[in-house]
Write an enzyme that holds these catalytic residues in place. Sequence first.
Site, mmCIF file in Angstrom:
data_model
loop_
_atom_site.group_PDB
_atom_site.id
_atom_site.type_symbol
_atom_site.label_atom_id
_atom_site.label_comp_id
_atom_site.label_asym_id
_atom_site.label_seq_id
_atom_site.Cartn_x
_atom_site.Cartn_y
_atom_site.Cartn_z
ATOM 1 C CB CYS A 1 -0.947 0.004 1.168
ATOM 2 S SG CYS A 1 -0.127 -0.263 2.729
ATOM 3 C CG HIS B 1 -4.339 0.573 3.876
ATOM 4 N ND1 HIS B 1 -3.740 -0.215 2.933
ATOM 5 C CD2 HIS B 1 -5.296 1.288 3.218
ATOM 6 C CE1 HIS B 1 -4.311 0.006 1.762
ATOM 7 N NE2 HIS B 1 -5.266 0.935 1.910
ATOM 8 C CG ASP C 1 -6.929 2.565 -0.566
ATOM 9 O OD1 ASP C 1 -5.747 2.554 -0.990
ATOM 10 O OD2 ASP C 1 -7.354 1.783 0.289
#
Lengths: 338, 692
Positions: free
Chosen positions: B417, B461, B477
């Site tokens: 991520c 994350h 995201d």
Amino acid sequence: MNPVNAISFWFARKAQLWLAKKVPVVSSISLHRKNIFILPTTHGLLFAAATILVFVTAINYILSLAFALAFLMVSVFVLSILHAFRNLQHLNVRAAGAEPVFAGEDATFVILLQRNAGRFHEILELFFPKGLTSHANLLDGDQERVNVYLPTHRRGLLKAPRLRVQTRFPLGLWCAWSTLDLGMSCLVYPAPVASTMPGAVTASHSGKAESTHPGTEDFHGLRSYQPGDSLKHVAWKNLARGQGLKVKQFVDNVDDRFMLDWEMYHGLDTEERLSRLCYWVLSLSRSNVEYGLRLPGVDIPIGRGDAHRERLLSALALWNLKVAHDQGREHGGEGTWT
Amino acid sequence: MDIAYQIPRLALLWVLSSVLLVVLPHVLRLPAWITVLALACIIWRLLIFVGRANYPGKLVKAVLVMVVLPLTVVQTRAQGVGVDAAVTLLLLGVVFKLLEMQYKRDIVIVIALCYVLIMVGFIYSQTIPASLYSLMSATVITGALISLNRDNARNTFANNSRLAARIVLQAIPLTIVLFVLVPRVSPLWTMPLPVSQTRTGITDEMTPGDISSLGRSAELAFRVSFDGAAPAHQQLYWRGLVLDFFDGRTWRRAGSSFLSFNMVSRSASPSRGIGQGTPVAYDVILEPTQQTWLYALQLAELNAQDIAQDRNYTLQTSKPISQRMRYQVRSYLENQTDLELTGTQLARSLQMPEDDNNPLSLAMAQEWRATSSGDREYVQQVMSHFREEQFYYTLNPPLLSEASIDDFLFNTREGFCGHYAGTFVYLMRAAGIPARVVVGYQGGEYNRFEDYTMVYQYNAHAWAEVWFEGEGWVQFDPTGAVAPERISLGVEAVFADQPGFMEDSGFSMMRFRDYQWLNTLRLRLDALDYAWNRWVVSYDEDLQLDLMDELFGENARSGLMIALGIGTSLFFGIVAFFMLRGGRGAARDPATRLYLTLAADLAELGIPRRVGEGAGDYCRRVAMERPDLASDMEQVTRVYEQLSYASGGRQDDTELQSLLEEFRKVLRGMRLRLLSRSKRVGLTLSELGRSR
């Protein structure tokens, strides 16, 4: 009397009266809610201090479980009151008499402790103020005899002070106690003081007969050791054989009737005279002679035997005690003398 | 020396065990020399106990202090004056006291210190096992106190243990009442807290690859319980920090953390953040992180004195979180933030590395922005790029070269991520759109047993926020574009088979989540731990007053006092009742008990013993009515009377025992004959057994 003493005396007096009302004189008493008192011990205070420390830290660190620990300690502390109380509850305390002693010896009061069904009493401490502590447990038997000692200083009828029965079991944080007046007293004979018999006054009303008289000439036999006996006469060999403390008896063959008289020790003061007379009562009672006692106001005719001896010793112990009475009051702590 | 001040021998073993038990949990934390010293002191005291050593002389004591004192000072200098130093001193105090422990008072001091040491243990750990262990230690210490005061035949290990356990068990209900109801007060003064050097979880720096190392950890980060239904998994973006400074490789917080710690209250400038709709209310229990920020869903709102919200809407604390922390938050999932940016904010959100060496990416971004009609369209184009090109989401990304963005976008294309969020924000800024990286956790595992969500370190994350004119900050995201199941199902679903996932957790129950019953067990254990933390460890004034509010309505505070009074007296009363009842009947000796069983048998035959009837009279009456029993009865009565006489006269024990044995024998014989002669009596053999 200065004011501080006066006040403390007043309080002591009040406490005595209150106690007399709350725990009255009885020869047998069962301990219960109304005559058991409980206070924390120094160990208990130490425990409480640790609890407070844990609690304050719990507050400052906001530690939930330290709070829990502090509360557990508080609960244990508080509940141990119940355990200490239970350890005395329903204990039956009974006076079981006291054998006469000679002044200076420890008076031995026999206390009979009895337990009730399903109750056990551990680590009981029994003592008189200023006296030695006796320990007792009531675990297997239903009853237990405990000797509680109290030092004596002078002749008379020693009225036992309040007996303290206490326990710190199980955690030692609390002391549960009861202070009991079982109405016990102990006869204290004068302390025997060895002396020569000045111009042995013999009985006047009867003839003389050949008999033995305690002396130093001929070996007569063995008998049990009694207070006042000389260590020179102890039969050490018999003692070593485990036959107990015996004394070799020697006799002189002399007159067998004696009248012990107050006037025999002319010039000495009252207690000294009584002590010497006491010695002679003991000496004569061991030999097989007849003897009597004459004190001002007391006239005990000649006789023999244990009962006779006790009678003479009692007379010596109790003679003219009205003066001593007030002195005894001052020593309230060690029992009252009459 | 009065015998009462001496220590019963067994008590010493109890005290030494207590000390050992309370010292043990500290051993791992403290320097080795203290452990060695503590053990040496305990062993020395044990040797004194068995008579193989003497109490230390003055010289030895002086040498010990002279050696230990400098060591302690050195240690304190290394660790700083704090809890650890205090614990060290306390511990040394206890073990040295052991060596001069001769009288009861010394032991009581050691015992008091043992309690304090248990308490100190709670500063470090308040878990269920630690609490149970402490309860056991407290019981052993109680046993030590008992042993100390029990100088009689009953002073045995079994007896003392039983009594100690009984006292502690009796105390527990009262403890619970006090725990729940004693009013909690706020700290009187501040205390230093133990500072752990190891920080776990997300840090305030992100270099691509960092967060993937968290993926290897199955440690718990925090637990959340929602009032009402939990939001969907893809909505669970737990914001931790905003990273808006990029140096070409690493993302950091712009400026020093102090400067960004700007306590702007939202009410003062309402244009900054507006929540819409109904907020989601939840309760977070955060594991210690040793960091100064908390996690919450955007847009968070909370009322707590020591928690502030900074310009980036992250939650900050003034001190590192060194203990489990509980906080309650309300979040507006629909929100609008920062319709206008200040000059500083704008500059920070557009900042690019000074010596940027990613020319390919920069050129691509500028080209795309030029061809797109607006910021929104450009963002969509970048997202589509991630979605449609061959990008991979992996826990084990290859290392990147100096030109990290170019290398990732055009070469490796494998990342976690952090890679995606960082690259995405870079591309935004390259096109002149304000953007920033947000790190935190995403998702969480729902535990149905206690209705809460567990968030683990592997849920860590990173994502992005982009600022649009007239809209404010909008969350994007890019990882979701690459691996949509990461967001909708969770990281476990994606990585379950990847090497390295939860690798650092060793033998963790998490690895066996495929086995149904083990997984259930794991969830149940965690639920238990959660409930423990929520209701016990973080039980405080607020929770206490909430509870009282429910019970007493408006009069919560007075209700608390009343409940406390009633509760304590009730539980004290119950214990008192059961402890002090009975005991009124006189104790019966065993002979009488046996005799009474016989009387009961005879009563069934129609010859009951009358009140106050002596044994002799009863015997004559039985003999008259049942001549067949006469000889038996006479024999039993004779032995019984002998026994009664003997126990009154205090004969010696063995004689009494043999008499009692004889009594048992004749009694048994008589009852046997009763049985054989008269079935009507209904005596059974088992009943007969009782008379033994």
